[in-house]
Design a protein around this motif. Structure first.
Motif, PDB file in Angstrom:
ATOM      1  N   ASP A 423       0.830  -1.210   0.000  1.00 13.03           N
ATOM      2  CA  ASP A 423       0.000   0.000   0.000  1.00 13.03           C
ATOM      3  C   ASP A 423       0.866   1.263   0.000  1.00 13.03           C
ATOM      4  N   GLU A 447       1.776   6.475   1.526  1.00 11.86           N
ATOM      5  CA  GLU A 447       0.449   5.930   1.264  1.00 11.86           C
ATOM      6  C   GLU A 447      -0.257   6.758   0.206  1.00 11.86           C
ATOM      7  N   ILE A 450      -5.151   9.712  -1.861  1.00 12.35           N
ATOM      8  CA  ILE A 450      -6.557   9.852  -2.233  1.00 12.35           C
ATOM      9  C   ILE A 450      -7.295   8.561  -1.895  1.00 12.35           C
ATOM     10  N   ARG A 451      -8.554   8.689  -1.475  1.00 11.63           N
ATOM     11  CA  ARG A 451      -9.367   7.541  -1.117  1.00 11.63           C
ATOM     12  C   ARG A 451      -9.700   6.708  -2.342  1.00 11.63           C
ATOM     13  N   HIS A 452      -9.728   5.362  -2.183  1.00 12.94           N
ATOM     14  CA  HIS A 452     -10.044   4.496  -3.323  1.00 12.94           C
ATOM     15  C   HIS A 452     -10.534   3.143  -2.802  1.00 12.94           C
ATOM     16  N   ALA A 453     -11.181   2.411  -3.714  1.00 12.66           N
ATOM     17  CA  ALA A 453     -11.647   1.039  -3.414  1.00 12.66           C
ATOM     18  C   ALA A 453     -11.662   0.266  -4.724  1.00 12.66           C
ATOM     19  N   GLN A 456     -14.564   0.177  -7.504  1.00  7.24           N
ATOM     20  CA  GLN A 456     -15.544   1.219  -7.220  1.00  7.24           C
ATOM     21  C   GLN A 456     -15.024   2.572  -7.707  1.00  7.24           C
ATOM     22  N   THR A 458     -14.859   6.426  -6.554  1.00 12.72           N
ATOM     23  CA  THR A 458     -14.957   7.294  -5.367  1.00 12.72           C
ATOM     24  C   THR A 458     -14.679   8.732  -5.777  1.00 12.72           C
ATOM     25  N   GLU A 459     -15.233   9.663  -4.993  1.00 10.75           N
ATOM     26  CA  GLU A 459     -15.051  11.092  -5.255  1.00 10.75           C
ATOM     27  C   GLU A 459     -14.373  11.736  -4.054  1.00 10.75           C
ATOM     28  N   ALA A 460     -13.592  12.769  -4.337  1.00  7.80           N
ATOM     29  CA  ALA A 460     -12.894  13.493  -3.269  1.00  7.80           C
ATOM     30  C   ALA A 460     -12.781  14.946  -3.682  1.00  7.80           C
ATOM     31  N   THR A 473     -12.052   8.886  -8.737  1.00  9.95           N
ATOM     32  CA  THR A 473     -10.994   7.874  -8.726  1.00  9.95           C
ATOM     33  C   THR A 473     -11.571   6.493  -9.003  1.00  9.95           C
TER      34      THR A 473
END
Length: 881
Positions: A423, A447, A450-453, A456, A458-460, A473
């Motif tokens: 990661d 790390e 930005i948030r991610h999955a 999926q 995702t928005e930021a 993303t």
């Protein structure tokens, strides 16, 4: 050893000998000067300690003066009362909590015994203050400070010399040195009836004083009787008041001579044990009303070792200079031997300059002892050159592959991040750095920012350059460097999101257009009244007096309503200048009823009901009138065929917090204003939106959509709440609840002064850049009997005053003018005529007094445009009185 070498060594020895002899001579003559300089620095250090204790004296004086001016003290002196005493005790507790150095605060009666009436004290710094019970109160009539206080004039503060605190007729144990401040409190006859006394506990400050000792320097505090209040040897403190019996003359026999020298002493003395010592003795003096208060003395004793502290520095300088001279001589000797090391210098220089390209060639003679070494270095550089060439070929190949990959990534429209199995970011293209404003070094190895999955979207949101951007993303699994990883594809969707706001923006512009249309409609109606009334009042029209007066009233009402339209916008934006005072809601509304009758017309009947003798509310009278006018005008528009309007003011009490689903209000007393009509009413959808800005149920061009939004803003500013009840076909009822406040008996029911005339030959200078306003102000003041001169700007006014500074008694100036504004004019005039009186004018509703005049001193009156002739003349009369 060669002759040249021996000659060099001889020169070096001679120079060193001369340097040592000169250094010894300078050293002997500098010791006395070093002592004097060090003693001056000690005096500055002691002076800082003196300033600290003088600041404590200022604190004590300021606190007793502030306490003496409180209402609780004044009330307790004139009419003793238990509640006033409790109030004073509470105030004294608050002061002691704020200033831990204060050990006692007392109120002492002026009688034969000097009896304490109120006392608050604490045992130590870390103990909370307490209110002393009546049984513990003491008599202080026998103390010197009490007898000295009897001679004080009203308002004069006395600082007593620092001494040990006395309790119950004796010295307090453990000993507590205190600084005491006393101020008399006068009764109605002007005679001192009591004294406020504050004791400052100096134990902690004296401990800090001893902590500042050290390095051989000793610090002492001596009271005016010659006893040590602070001594490095605790056994020598307090003299006859303690157990030591040790006086200052035991330590310093010259003390009485020093006391006779103003400003203290700074001397070098001979001592049998320490040789030469330095002594600094400075008085602690705090200025008083009529004389200086000498509190104690601070003394510093410095041994000769400390006075000569710079001696080591002087020696070090001499050593450094000697080292420099010796180094120079060594360089001379080395130069004589340079022929022996020149070949080695050539080899070392060539190696140092070798850049790794080609074969290094060293210009060393084959006969030199260093020739084998130079040949070996040349063979080694040839081998390095071959390996470097092969390495460059490999690097070029890898760079071409890397550039190809970078070109592929660069043309992609999206930002890319590669995340490894741990990661951590292993790769980031330049789009990521541009979006997040991060360097590649900040991203790689850390790390993901930005948030991610996986699988999926995702928005930021990020802030970049002061602008918020929106990112989308997508994350997919991949293999990276032979291990599981993730590829993050980041896209800037800010423009896409902004497209969705453009429709809302166009709708907002329609609302602004509606607002402008409504304001234009209202102002055109008002301007029609002003224009037609002015035309009828011009010469040549034969108008009866009664009709003429009615036309003048219509002009006044039109200007009032025009200002109201402006006030609606300013109040809604919270930019109007408020004047919140205690006022009777019934009186304000009832005074408005006559104008409402004319405003609404004969087809609308008004039913009114007002309470009498109600508690006041805290609000702006002009804004309350604006609320009533807005609600009445809305009611008139809701009853095009006539109807009934009910205006009622009555008192309401909520015993507990009220919430009926329509509005909420905390428990308390309220003045309720109700405005109800028998008009068309509203449905629920309209009722839920009536307080929104720009919303109106009227046709285009017949409403600003600001009336009820303005009402809501005014009620909120006054701390009130508003409710509305309405149904289609059943009219509308508004109820506004204003919190009631206590009465101000001194300020209520004052008669309104009549229009005043000038008293005496007062000369007024009017400064206003608007010609019409300047002419009207001049005419109004001349009709009131004043001698008036006018000027078009501040520069013209300043020239008039510079020509004759005594020609004017008062200056009335606008604040916003070209060339020279009102504030700058005031500052320039005050330098010429410091006592010149000013009245300030401004037409900016949003300005407070301080914003308009550029000062926090509210002694000069302030006129907010527009103002009436009566207000102008009354303000001028008050300023000149």
């Amino acid at each position: 050893m060669r002759l040249s070498a021996r000659r060099s060594l001889a020169v070096l020895a001679g120079v060193l000998l001369v340097f040592v002899l000169v250094g010894l001579a300078v050293y002997g003559s500098s010791i006395q000067r070093l002592r004097e300089l060090e003693l001056t620095r000690v005096k500055e250090r002691v002076g800082k300690q003196v300033e600290h204790f003088e600041e404590l004296g200022d604190i004590a004086r300021g606190q007793v003066r502030a306490i003496s001016e409180t209402m609780a003290v004044r009330s307790l002196i004139t009419a003793p009362d238990r509640r006033e005493r409790a109030r004073l005790e509470s105030d004294l507790l608050a002061v002691m909590r704020a200033f831990p150095v204060i050990q006692q605060l007392r109120l002492i009666r002026r009688d034969d015994e000097g009896t304490e009436f109120v006392r608050v004290d604490r045992g130590d710094y870390n103990e909370p203050p307490r209110i002393v019970a009546d049984s513990e109160l003491q008599s202080k009539g026998h103390r010197d400070y009490y007898r000295d206080a009897l001679l004080l004039e009203p308002g004069e503060v006395m600082l007593s010399p620092i001494e040990l605190n006395h309790e119950h007729g004796g010295i307090e144990i453990p000993h507590r040195p205190v600084l005491r401040a006393t101020i008399p409190i006068a009764d109605e006859t002007g005679r001192a009836a009591a004294f406020v006394v504050a004791n400052l506990d100096l134990r902690m400050d004296l401990r800090r004083l001893q902590l500042n000792s050290g390095g051989g320097m000793a610090l002492f505090m001596v009271d005016l009787r010659g006893q040590f209040l602070s001594h490095p040897d605790r056994n020598r403190e307090f003299g006859g008041d303690g157990d030591s019996g040790f006086e200052v003359t035991n330590e310093f026999p010259q003390w009485h001579d020093w006391m006779r020298q103003p400003g203290g002493v700074e001397q070098l003395l001979s001592d049998e044990e320490d040789g030469v010592i330095g002594v600094v003795a400075l008085p602690i003096v705090v200025a008083g009303n009529h004389r200086a208060n000498e509190l104690a003395y601070l003394v510093a004793r410095v041994p000769d070792t400390l006075l000569r502290g710079m001696e080591r520095s002087l020696v070090m300088i001499a050593l450094v200079l000697g080292a420099v001279v010796a180094l120079g001589l060594v360089v001379m000797v080395v130069a004589m031997w340079r022929e022996l090391i020149r070949p080695l210098d050539t080899i070392m220089g060539g190696v140092a300059a070798y850049a790794g390209n080609g074969v290094l060639k060293l210009p060393v003679s084959p006969r030199s002892e260093f020739a084998p070494l130079s040949r070996a270095i040349e063979r080694m550089t040839a081998s390095i050159d071959e390996q470097t060439s092969a390495l460059h070929d490999e690097i070029d190949e890898r760079r071409r592959a890397q550039d190809a990959l970078a070109n592929i990534v660069a043309v992609l429209p999206d930002a890319l991040l590669v995340v490894d199995a741990h990661d951590r970011v292993s790769f980031a293209n330049k789009q990521v750095c541009a979006l997040l404003e991060l360097d590649v070094a900040e991203v790689i190895g850390d790390e993901p920012p930005i948030r991610h999955a996986i699988g999926q979207v995702t928005e930021a949101r990020f802030e970049r350059g002061g602008k918020v951007i929106q990112l989308e993303t997508r994350a997919v699994a991949m293999t990276w460097m032979g291990e599981p990883g993730k590829l993050l594809v980041v896209r800037d969707v800010t423009e896409l999101r902004e497209l969705s706001t453009q429709l809302r923006q166009s709708q907002k512009m329609q609302a602004v257009g509606q607002l402008a249309s409504g304001i234009a409609h209202d102002f055109n109606n008002l301007l029609a009244v002003v224009t037609m009334s002015a035309d009828l009042l011009k010469g040549g029209n034969h108008i009866p007096d009664e009709e003429g007066r009615q036309l003048l009233e219509d002009l006044t009402e039109a200007t009032r309503r025009a200002r109201g339209v402006t006030a609606q916008l300013l109040a809604f934006s919270h930019k109007s200048a408020l004047s919140r005072v205690r006022l009777n809601l019934s009186e304000v509304v009832s005074d408005l009823m006559k104008m409402l009758t004319r405003l609404l017309g004969a087809d609308i009947s008004i039913q009114e009901s007002f309470t009498t003798n109600s508690p006041p509310i805290l609000a702006d009278a002009v804004q309350i009138e604006q609320v009533v006018l807005n609600l009445a005008l809305n009611a008139r528009d809701a009853m095009p065929n006539g109807g009934q309007l009910v205006v009622e003011v009555r008192d309401v009490v909520f015993l507990q917090a009220f919430d009926d689903g329509n509005f909420t209000a905390p428990a308390g007393n309220y003045a309720m204003l109700m405005v109800a009509d028998s008009g068309q009413g509203m449905d629920r959808a309209a009722r839920d939106r009536i307080f929104e800005p720009f919303y109106t149920t009227k046709t285009s061009g017949h409403g600003t959509g600001m009336g009820l939004a303005n009402v809501y803003a005014i009620v909120q500013q006054a701390g009130g709440v508003i409710s509305v009840e309405s149904e289609l076909g059943h009219g509308t009822t508004f109820k506004i609840y204003f919190p009631q406040v206590e009465r101000d008996e001194a300020g209520e029911n004052q008669p309104v002064p009549a229009l005043l005339e000038a008293k005496g030959p007062a000369r007024v200078l009017v400064v206003e850049d608007e010609k019409a306003i300047r002419r009207l102000v001049r005419i109004a003041l001349e009709n009131a009997g004043y001698t008036v001169t006018d000027a078009g700007n501040g520069d013209e006014a300043l020239k008039l005053i510079e020509a004759d500074a005594a020609a004017f008694d008062l200056v009335i100036t606008d604040m916003k003018m070209p060339v020279l504004g009102g504030a700058a004019l005031r500052d320039s005039v005050r330098r010429i005529q410091p006592d010149m009186r000013f009245i300030y004018m401004s037409g900016y509703f949003g300005e407070s007094w301080g914003e308009a005049t550029g000062t926090t001193n509210s002694a000069s009156p302030f006129l907010s445009k527009p103002f009436s002739t009566r207000v102008l003349v009354q303000t001028v009369h008050a300023a000149l009185s």
